[in-house]
Design a protein around this motif. Structure first.
Motif, PDB file in Angstrom:
ATOM      1  N   VAL A  13       0.851  -1.185   0.000  1.00 26.19           N
ATOM      2  CA  VAL A  13       0.000   0.000   0.000  1.00 26.19           C
ATOM      3  C   VAL A  13       0.889   1.236   0.000  1.00 26.19           C
ATOM      4  O   VAL A  13       1.811   1.350   0.819  1.00 26.19           O
ATOM      5  CB  VAL A  13      -0.946   0.008   1.217  1.00 26.19           C
ATOM      6  N   MET A  14       0.630   2.148  -0.948  1.00 26.18           N
ATOM      7  CA  MET A  14       1.422   3.373  -1.009  1.00 26.18           C
ATOM      8  C   MET A  14       0.605   4.490  -1.647  1.00 26.18           C
ATOM      9  O   MET A  14      -0.387   4.249  -2.338  1.00 26.18           O
ATOM     10  CB  MET A  14       2.704   3.153  -1.811  1.00 26.18           C
ATOM     11  N   PHE A  15       1.005   5.734  -1.384  1.00 26.88           N
ATOM     12  CA  PHE A  15       0.370   6.888  -2.010  1.00 26.88           C
ATOM     13  C   PHE A  15       0.993   7.124  -3.389  1.00 26.88           C
ATOM     14  O   PHE A  15       2.214   7.098  -3.542  1.00 26.88           O
ATOM     15  CB  PHE A  15       0.556   8.148  -1.160  1.00 26.88           C
ATOM     16  N   ILE A  16       0.131   7.338  -4.388  1.00 22.10           N
ATOM     17  CA  ILE A  16       0.571   7.658  -5.746  1.00 22.10           C
ATOM     18  C   ILE A  16      -0.246   8.844  -6.226  1.00 22.10           C
ATOM     19  O   ILE A  16      -1.464   8.897  -6.012  1.00 22.10           O
ATOM     20  CB  ILE A  16       0.370   6.478  -6.707  1.00 22.10           C
ATOM     21  N   SER A  17       0.390   9.802  -6.868  1.00 20.00           N
ATOM     22  CA  SER A  17      -0.340  10.945  -7.412  1.00 20.00           C
ATOM     23  C   SER A  17      -1.281  10.479  -8.517  1.00 20.00           C
ATOM     24  O   SER A  17      -0.922   9.630  -9.336  1.00 20.00           O
ATOM     25  CB  SER A  17       0.631  11.988  -7.965  1.00 20.00           C
ATOM     26  N   SER A  18      -2.486  11.037  -8.529  1.00 16.85           N
ATOM     27  CA  SER A  18      -3.452  10.666  -9.578  1.00 16.85           C
ATOM     28  C   SER A  18      -2.909  10.962 -10.972  1.00 16.85           C
ATOM     29  O   SER A  18      -3.316  10.329 -11.949  1.00 16.85           O
ATOM     30  CB  SER A  18      -4.777  11.405  -9.356  1.00 16.85           C
ATOM     31  N   SER A  19      -1.987  11.905 -11.069  1.00 18.36           N
ATOM     32  CA  SER A  19      -1.403  12.236 -12.378  1.00 18.36           C
ATOM     33  C   SER A  19      -0.521  11.108 -12.911  1.00 18.36           C
ATOM     34  O   SER A  19      -0.226  11.056 -14.108  1.00 18.36           O
ATOM     35  CB  SER A  19      -0.590  13.529 -12.294  1.00 18.36           C
ATOM     36  N   ASP A  20      -0.095  10.202 -12.034  1.00 18.39           N
ATOM     37  CA  ASP A  20       0.784   9.108 -12.432  1.00 18.39           C
ATOM     38  C   ASP A  20       0.025   7.795 -12.641  1.00 18.39           C
ATOM     39  O   ASP A  20       0.645   6.766 -12.927  1.00 18.39           O
ATOM     40  CB  ASP A  20       1.871   8.893 -11.375  1.00 18.39           C
ATOM     41  N   LEU A  21      -1.300   7.816 -12.481  1.00 21.00           N
ATOM     42  CA  LEU A  21      -2.101   6.604 -12.613  1.00 21.00           C
ATOM     43  C   LEU A  21      -2.714   6.539 -14.015  1.00 21.00           C
ATOM     44  O   LEU A  21      -3.303   7.504 -14.483  1.00 21.00           O
ATOM     45  CB  LEU A  21      -3.210   6.581 -11.562  1.00 21.00           C
ATOM     46  N   PRO A  52      -7.748   1.903  -4.796  1.00 26.47           N
ATOM     47  CA  PRO A  52      -7.615   1.409  -6.173  1.00 26.47           C
ATOM     48  C   PRO A  52      -6.522   0.351  -6.247  1.00 26.47           C
ATOM     49  O   PRO A  52      -5.515   0.433  -5.533  1.00 26.47           O
ATOM     50  CB  PRO A  52      -7.221   2.667  -6.957  1.00 26.47           C
ATOM     51  N   LYS A  53      -6.742  -0.661  -7.085  1.00 32.19           N
ATOM     52  CA  LYS A  53      -5.731  -1.698  -7.291  1.00 32.19           C
ATOM     53  C   LYS A  53      -4.925  -1.336  -8.527  1.00 32.19           C
ATOM     54  O   LYS A  53      -5.486  -1.089  -9.598  1.00 32.19           O
ATOM     55  CB  LYS A  53      -6.396  -3.063  -7.458  1.00 32.19           C
ATOM     56  N   VAL A  54      -3.614  -1.321  -8.355  1.00 31.85           N
ATOM     57  CA  VAL A  54      -2.713  -0.787  -9.376  1.00 31.85           C
ATOM     58  C   VAL A  54      -1.610  -1.801  -9.661  1.00 31.85           C
ATOM     59  O   VAL A  54      -1.096  -2.448  -8.754  1.00 31.85           O
ATOM     60  CB  VAL A  54      -2.091   0.546  -8.895  1.00 31.85           C
ATOM     61  N   ASP A  58       6.336  -1.902 -16.331  1.00 32.38           N
ATOM     62  CA  ASP A  58       7.058  -1.139 -17.361  1.00 32.38           C
ATOM     63  C   ASP A  58       7.257   0.322 -16.954  1.00 32.38           C
ATOM     64  O   ASP A  58       7.168   1.233 -17.773  1.00 32.38           O
ATOM     65  CB  ASP A  58       6.324  -1.205 -18.697  1.00 32.38           C
ATOM     66  N   GLY A  59       7.506   0.543 -15.675  1.00 33.73           N
ATOM     67  CA  GLY A  59       7.788   1.892 -15.201  1.00 33.73           C
ATOM     68  C   GLY A  59       6.563   2.789 -15.046  1.00 33.73           C
ATOM     69  O   GLY A  59       6.701   3.997 -14.827  1.00 33.73           O
ATOM     70  N   ARG A  60       5.356   2.212 -15.156  1.00 36.41           N
ATOM     71  CA  ARG A  60       4.125   2.991 -15.018  1.00 36.41           C
ATOM     72  C   ARG A  60       3.178   2.293 -14.055  1.00 36.41           C
ATOM     73  O   ARG A  60       3.352   1.113 -13.718  1.00 36.41           O
ATOM     74  CB  ARG A  60       3.454   3.192 -16.386  1.00 36.41           C
ATOM     75  N   PHE A  61       2.157   3.028 -13.611  1.00 39.61           N
ATOM     76  CA  PHE A  61       1.158   2.487 -12.694  1.00 39.61           C
ATOM     77  C   PHE A  61      -0.179   2.386 -13.436  1.00 39.61           C
ATOM     78  O   PHE A  61      -0.759   3.404 -13.827  1.00 39.61           O
ATOM     79  CB  PHE A  61       1.015   3.378 -11.461  1.00 39.61           C
ATOM     80  N   LYS A  87      -3.352   0.053  -3.599  1.00 40.42           N
ATOM     81  CA  LYS A  87      -2.735  -1.256  -3.464  1.00 40.42           C
ATOM     82  C   LYS A  87      -1.922  -1.484  -4.740  1.00 40.42           C
ATOM     83  O   LYS A  87      -2.496  -1.569  -5.828  1.00 40.42           O
ATOM     84  CB  LYS A  87      -3.782  -2.352  -3.311  1.00 40.42           C
ATOM     85  N   VAL A  88      -0.630  -1.585  -4.600  1.00 40.23           N
ATOM     86  CA  VAL A  88       0.239  -1.670  -5.769  1.00 40.23           C
ATOM     87  C   VAL A  88       0.799  -3.085  -5.894  1.00 40.23           C
ATOM     88  O   VAL A  88       1.488  -3.577  -5.005  1.00 40.23           O
ATOM     89  CB  VAL A  88       1.390  -0.652  -5.673  1.00 40.23           C
ATOM     90  N   TYR A  89       0.479  -3.714  -7.011  1.00 40.70           N
ATOM     91  CA  TYR A  89       0.928  -5.071  -7.294  1.00 40.70           C
ATOM     92  C   TYR A  89       2.146  -5.019  -8.209  1.00 40.70           C
ATOM     93  O   TYR A  89       2.224  -4.189  -9.107  1.00 40.70           O
ATOM     94  CB  TYR A  89      -0.180  -5.868  -7.998  1.00 40.70           C
TER      95      TYR A  89
END
Length: 263
Positions: A13-21, A52-54, A58-61, A87-89
């Motif tokens: 679990v981590m914070f990611i900016s919506s601009s990077d999703l 959100p499940k992410v 390839d360097g992107r979310f 949630k980052v897989y």
């Protein structure tokens, strides 16, 4: 399912900016529904919302579950990007993501059958792939967005149920009868007709004459089975009332070609 359970455990679990999703919509994801986003925003409560499940790939979310809650959060933030707890897989292929998307459960927006089967096809599910191939071998196509059109089946869930129940050969035979009788008219590809013809062929496969069934069906409007079954109400449960209408069409007033009632 065992593979899915294993994948479900491999996240952090981590914070990611919506601009990077990002959301991949050209392979298995649904189109963004703006109305759904507004509805979520109106009653959104971050305290009970799912992350959100992410997939980190390839360097992107890539978001594979939560594509509507993500813009809802942004809408509530005045349209500005913001950090979102996800949630980052790791280690997932795009095919893995598609399977997880198809099997998601919970209070998120329903994964409609067309979207689910499209995702399973992309994910390599053998039954889903065989279903698509059987449909296309009959000269018809599946509308994963549930829209009807010439030679396009919108009732994907009903068609898939008949495929799984009857098997590829009988399902394909039924679609070929329907396509030949009504030239792929969109109203002939309703669930009631597909179920009625497929179940009729299952019951009478060694007794009925396909040419006679096609010829008899051509005499009727593409909506005939649906309308007659609807008018009959609950006199018979579905799909028996649909089979009954196909049986009636086939027999007509002929005595020589009459098939016995088996249901």
């Amino acid at each position: 399912m065992n593979g899915t359970k294993r994948l479900e455990k491999s996240y952090e679990v981590m914070f990611i900016s919506s601009s990077d999703l990002s959301v991949t919509r050209d392979t298995y994801q649904r189109e963004l529904n703006s109305r759904r986003v507004r509805e979520i925003a109106e009653s959104f409560d971050e305290r009970v919302a799912n992350e959100p499940k992410v997939s980190a790939r390839d360097g992107r979310f890539y978001v594979f579950d939560g594509q509507h809650t993500m813009p809802a959060r942004k809408l509530l933030n005045g349209g500005r990007d913001l950090p979102i707890l996800c949630k980052v897989y790791t280690g997932l292929t795009e095919q893995d993501e598609a399977v997880l998307f198809a099997e998601q459960t919970g209070i998120s927006a329903k994964v409609y059958p067309g979207s689910k089967i499209r995702a399973l096809v992309f994910g390599g599910d053998p039954d889903a792939i065989a279903f698509v191939e059987a449909t296309e071998s009959a000269g018809l196509h599946l509308s994963f967005n549930q829209s009807r059109g010439l030679k396009h089946i919108g009732c994907v869930a009903a068609a898939y149920g008949e495929f799984m129940s009857a098997g590829a050969d009988l399902y394909t035979e039924a679609l070929r009868v329907i396509a030949a009788a009504w030239d792929g008219h969109k109203y002939s590809l309703r669930a009631e007709t597909i179920q009625g013809v497929t179940e009729f062929i299952k019951l009478y496969h060694d007794e009925y004459n396909p040419k006679r069934l096609i010829s008899r069906c051509r005499r009727y409007d593409p909506m005939h089975i649906y309308r007659r079954a609807k008018a009959a109400g609950d006199s018979l449960p579905a799909p028996q009332r649909y089979i009954f209408e196909v049986w009636n069409i086939y027999n007509g007033t002929s005595r020589a070609n009459t098939l016995p009632l088996k249901f």
